[in-house]
Design an enzyme around this catalytic site. Structure first.
Site, mmCIF file in Angstrom:
data_model
loop_
_atom_site.group_PDB
_atom_site.id
_atom_site.type_symbol
_atom_site.label_atom_id
_atom_site.label_comp_id
_atom_site.label_asym_id
_atom_site.label_seq_id
_atom_site.Cartn_x
_atom_site.Cartn_y
_atom_site.Cartn_z
ATOM 1 N N SER A 299 -27.270 47.336 38.695
ATOM 2 C CA SER A 299 -27.593 48.577 38.000
ATOM 3 C C SER A 299 -28.685 49.361 38.756
ATOM 4 O O SER A 299 -28.442 49.760 39.885
ATOM 5 C CB SER A 299 -27.981 48.225 36.557
ATOM 6 O OG SER A 299 -28.092 49.372 35.773
ATOM 7 N N ASP B 11 -17.346 51.110 31.765
ATOM 8 C CA ASP B 11 -18.813 51.148 31.795
ATOM 9 C C ASP B 11 -19.274 52.468 31.181
ATOM 10 O O ASP B 11 -18.938 53.539 31.702
ATOM 11 C CB ASP B 11 -19.268 51.034 33.261
ATOM 12 C CG ASP B 11 -20.764 50.835 33.400
ATOM 13 O OD1 ASP B 11 -21.519 51.433 32.601
ATOM 14 O OD2 ASP B 11 -21.185 50.120 34.319
ATOM 15 N N HIS C 171 -21.112 47.811 30.999
ATOM 16 C CA HIS C 171 -22.141 47.771 32.042
ATOM 17 C C HIS C 171 -22.608 46.337 32.317
ATOM 18 O O HIS C 171 -23.452 46.113 33.170
ATOM 19 C CB HIS C 171 -23.322 48.647 31.599
ATOM 20 C CG HIS C 171 -24.225 49.053 32.738
ATOM 21 N ND1 HIS C 171 -23.793 49.785 33.824
ATOM 22 C CD2 HIS C 171 -25.548 48.816 32.964
ATOM 23 C CE1 HIS C 171 -24.809 49.985 34.654
ATOM 24 N NE2 HIS C 171 -25.877 49.403 34.157
HETATM 25 C C1 MLT Z 1 -30.345 53.976 36.837
HETATM 26 O O1 MLT Z 1 -31.167 54.674 36.277
HETATM 27 O O2 MLT Z 1 -30.511 53.464 37.932
HETATM 28 C C2 MLT Z 1 -29.069 53.784 36.109
HETATM 29 O O3 MLT Z 1 -29.010 54.618 35.013
HETATM 30 C C3 MLT Z 1 -28.859 52.372 35.708
HETATM 31 C C4 MLT Z 1 -29.935 51.898 34.797
HETATM 32 O O4 MLT Z 1 -29.837 52.081 33.591
HETATM 33 O O5 MLT Z 1 -30.884 51.317 35.283
#
Ligand code: MLT
Length: 202
Positions: free
Chosen positions: A102, A152, A183
């Site tokens: 992520s 996702d 996710h």
């Molecule tokens: C991010 O901000 O990198 C993406 O939205 C994934 C997350 O939730 O960290």
């Protein structure tokens, strides 16, 4: 940067660079490293940004909308940190394989977008396109594994495909694996990443 380093038992193995998701820390992905390669050295880093006390690797303006100025600053900061960590812990800077989930996958992708030969390879679990306005350096012969979810809620399948295309245009060898648990990082994703790692790095 705050980090955890484990020397491993085989210094010829790539260093597994673990990059956690939002709210994680340098301990979150250690089990993954054990599954991917129990002999490899491990460098697990904590993101320097806090969002409501949750560590991240760069700021965002809202969900999925990145603060591009901070992304650039933090990508360079992480790259410099890798140079220093290689000296401090005596490993080969050129032999790093990132494992990011992520937000961690997004900063790993950003390293690849900014710096030539930033990484020897990368496992990106649920990445997004970090930005669209850069001239990405060559990724010739760089193996990249992408794990993603068909459903996702944070990332459309078209964005995952876009990232794959951007990497392939720079001659990366991209392997995709789709699961359908949103996710979440699933066991099947991890197993496929392990298989990919063994094919490429053992
Ligand atoms: C991010 O901000 O990198 C993406 O939205 C994934 C997350 O939730 O960290």
């Amino acid at each position: 940067m705050k980090h955890y380093f484990q020397k491993g038992t085989n210094s010829s193995k790539p260093v597994l660079l673990l990059l956690h998701g939002t709210g994680g820390n340098e301990h979150s992905l250690l089990q993954l490293a054990e599954m991917i390669d129990p002999e490899a050295p491990v460098l697990s880093v904590r993101g320097n940004v806090l969002e409501h006390e949750m560590p991240r690797f760069f700021k965002r303006l809202s969900e999925g909308v990145f603060d591009l100025e901070d992304l650039e600053f933090r990508t360079k900061e992480l790259s410099n940190f890798l140079d220093e960590a290689a000296k401090e812990h005596d490993f080969d800077r050129k032999n790093i394989v990132a494992v990011g989930y992520s937000n961690g996958a997004n900063i790993a992708a950003s390293l690849l977008f900014y710096f030539e030969k930033a990484l020897q390879g990368a496992i990106l679990f649920h990445p997004m396109v970090p930005r669209r306005d850069l001239n990405i350096p060559s990724l010739k012969n760089t193996p990249i594994f992408i794990g993603a979810g068909t459903n996702d809620p944070l990332i459309r399948t078209s964005e995952t495909e876009e990232l794959k295309t951007m990497l392939e245009e720079k001659e990366a060898n991209v392997t995709m694996f789709w699961d359908h648990y949103g996710h979440q990082l699933t066991e099947a994703e991890v197993m496929n990443a392990v298989k990919w790692y063994r094919e490429n790095f053992s």
